[in-house]
Write a protein that holds these residues in place. Structure first.
Motif, PDB file in Angstrom:
ATOM      1  N   UNK A  27     -42.396   9.772 -33.731  1.00  0.00           N
ATOM      2  CA  UNK A  27     -41.149  10.057 -33.024  1.00  0.00           C
ATOM      3  C   UNK A  27     -40.606  11.383 -33.521  1.00  0.00           C
ATOM      4  N   UNK A  28     -39.733  11.911 -32.741  1.00  0.00           N
ATOM      5  CA  UNK A  28     -39.140  13.203 -33.098  1.00  0.00           C
ATOM      6  C   UNK A  28     -38.131  12.995 -34.228  1.00  0.00           C
ATOM      7  N   UNK A  29     -38.030  13.942 -35.165  1.00  0.00           N
ATOM      8  CA  UNK A  29     -37.024  13.801 -36.222  1.00  0.00           C
ATOM      9  C   UNK A  29     -35.617  13.778 -35.616  1.00  0.00           C
ATOM     10  N   UNK A  30     -34.720  13.077 -36.290  1.00  0.00           N
ATOM     11  CA  UNK A  30     -33.344  13.037 -35.794  1.00  0.00           C
ATOM     12  C   UNK A  30     -32.373  13.366 -36.915  1.00  0.00           C
ATOM     13  N   UNK A  31     -31.266  13.946 -36.514  1.00  0.00           N
ATOM     14  CA  UNK A  31     -30.249  14.356 -37.482  1.00  0.00           C
ATOM     15  C   UNK A  31     -29.307  13.185 -37.713  1.00  0.00           C
ATOM     16  N   UNK A  32     -29.116  12.845 -38.975  1.00  0.00           N
ATOM     17  CA  UNK A  32     -28.213  11.758 -39.319  1.00  0.00           C
ATOM     18  C   UNK A  32     -26.799  12.253 -39.598  1.00  0.00           C
ATOM     19  N   UNK A  33     -26.696  13.412 -40.257  1.00  0.00           N
ATOM     20  CA  UNK A  33     -25.374  13.927 -40.594  1.00  0.00           C
ATOM     21  C   UNK A  33     -25.437  15.443 -40.780  1.00  0.00           C
ATOM     22  N   UNK A  34     -24.351  16.108 -40.393  1.00  0.00           N
ATOM     23  CA  UNK A  34     -24.236  17.562 -40.543  1.00  0.00           C
ATOM     24  C   UNK A  34     -22.859  17.886 -41.102  1.00  0.00           C
ATOM     25  N   UNK A  35     -22.823  18.735 -42.088  1.00  0.00           N
ATOM     26  CA  UNK A  35     -21.564  19.254 -42.634  1.00  0.00           C
ATOM     27  C   UNK A  35     -21.679  20.771 -42.643  1.00  0.00           C
ATOM     28  N   UNK A  36     -20.762  21.432 -41.951  1.00  0.00           N
ATOM     29  CA  UNK A  36     -20.763  22.896 -41.879  1.00  0.00           C
ATOM     30  C   UNK A  36     -19.458  23.394 -42.468  1.00  0.00           C
ATOM     31  N   UNK A  37     -19.561  24.378 -43.325  1.00  0.00           N
ATOM     32  CA  UNK A  37     -18.399  24.989 -43.960  1.00  0.00           C
ATOM     33  C   UNK A  37     -18.429  26.483 -43.678  1.00  0.00           C
ATOM     34  N   UNK A  38     -17.393  26.983 -43.007  1.00  0.00           N
ATOM     35  CA  UNK A  38     -17.310  28.419 -42.723  1.00  0.00           C
ATOM     36  C   UNK A  38     -16.706  29.113 -43.945  1.00  0.00           C
ATOM     37  N   UNK A  39     -17.441  30.033 -44.525  1.00  0.00           N
ATOM     38  CA  UNK A  39     -16.960  30.773 -45.688  1.00  0.00           C
ATOM     39  C   UNK A  39     -16.264  32.060 -45.295  1.00  0.00           C
ATOM     40  N   UNK A  40     -16.398  32.444 -44.083  1.00  0.00           N
ATOM     41  CA  UNK A  40     -15.783  33.650 -43.553  1.00  0.00           C
ATOM     42  C   UNK A  40     -16.077  33.687 -42.068  1.00  0.00           C
ATOM     43  N   UNK A  41     -15.677  34.765 -41.445  1.00  0.00           N
ATOM     44  CA  UNK A  41     -15.910  34.864 -40.011  1.00  0.00           C
ATOM     45  C   UNK A  41     -17.393  34.974 -39.689  1.00  0.00           C
ATOM     46  N   UNK A  42     -18.174  35.570 -40.596  1.00  0.00           N
ATOM     47  CA  UNK A  42     -19.587  35.820 -40.333  1.00  0.00           C
ATOM     48  C   UNK A  42     -20.530  35.054 -41.261  1.00  0.00           C
TER      49      UNK A  42
END
Length: 182
Positions: free
Chosen positions: A131-146
Motif C-alpha cells: 500500500x502507499x505510505x500515509x501521513x499520520x501527523x504533520x507539525x509545521x513551524x514557520x521560523x520566518x517569512x521564507x
C-alpha cells in the motif's frame, strides 16, 4: 658620333650641412566657444549616460506615483512537506526514483537521499508495494517569512518513520535544505 650625357667630369659630392631651426613656443589652443552654434556634439558615451539618467529618473517618478504594492503571502509549506515526506519514503522503499526529488531539495540533501536510498535498497532490497505510505501527523513551524521547519510521521506499511525537514524559499518555491529520516 657618340651621344651621351658625359660631357665633363662628375660634380664633387657636397658636404652635409646642418641647418638650425628656431624653437617656437607651443601654439595656444583656442578656447571652446560658448555660443549656440559652436559646441561640440556629445559623444556616444555622453548620450548613453544621459539616456540612462533620464530612464532612471522616469522610473523613480513612476514608483513615487504608484501606491506601494503588497507582496503576495508565501504559500503554506504544509503540502510541500507532506509530498516530500511521502516521496522520500517511497524512494527508500525502492518504489520511486530519487531523481524525482531533485527539483524540491538542495543538492546536498539530494546526495544524502540518493546515498541512503542506494544503501537501503542494496541491503533490504525493494519491498513489494502493498500500500502507499500515509501521513499520520504533520507539525509545521514557520521560523520566518521564507523559512519553515516540519516534523512528519509516516506509516510506510512495515514501519512508522519520523521525518524532520527544513524548508527555505528558493526562486519562489519551497525547497528542502535539511532532511532527516528516522
Amino acid at each position: 658620333m657618340v651621344s651621351g650625357s658625359d660631357t665633363g667630369p662628375a660634380p664633387a659630392p657636397r658636404a652635409l650641412e646642418a641647418r638650425l631651426v628656431p624653437t617656437l613656443p607651443p601654439a595656444a589652443r583656442p578656447a571652446p566657444s560658448t555660443g549656440p552654434g559652436h559646441t561640440r556634439p556629445p559623444t556616444l558615451e555622453q548620450r548613453l549616460l544621459a539616456r540612462r539618467r533620464a530612464t532612471l529618473a522616469a522610473e523613480r517618478a513612476a514608483r513615487a506615483a504608484e501606491p506601494p504594492r503588497e507582496t503576495a503571502p508565501m504559500p503554506d509549506p504544509t503540502p510541500v512537506c507532506c509530498a516530500l515526506a511521502l516521496a522520500a519514503t517511497e524512494a527508500l522503499r525502492g518504489t520511486r526514483s530519487v531523481a524525482q526529488l531533485a527539483r524540491w531539495v538542495s543538492p546536498q540533501v539530494f546526495e544524502q537521499l540518493a546515498a541512503r536510498t542506494a544503501l537501503t535498497v542494496r541491503v533490504l532490497g525493494r519491498t513489494a508495494a502493498t500500500r502507499r505510505p500515509e501521513i499520520l501527523r504533520v507539525r509545521v513551524c514557520r521560523l520566518g517569512e521564507h523559512i519553515a521547519e516540519a516534523a512528519v510521521v509516516v506509516d510506510d506499511g512495515t514501519r512508522v518513520r519520523a521525518i524532520a525537514l527544513r524548508l527555505e524559499m528558493w526562486r519562489g518555491a519551497w525547497r528542502a535544505v535539511a532532511f532527516e529520516i528516522g
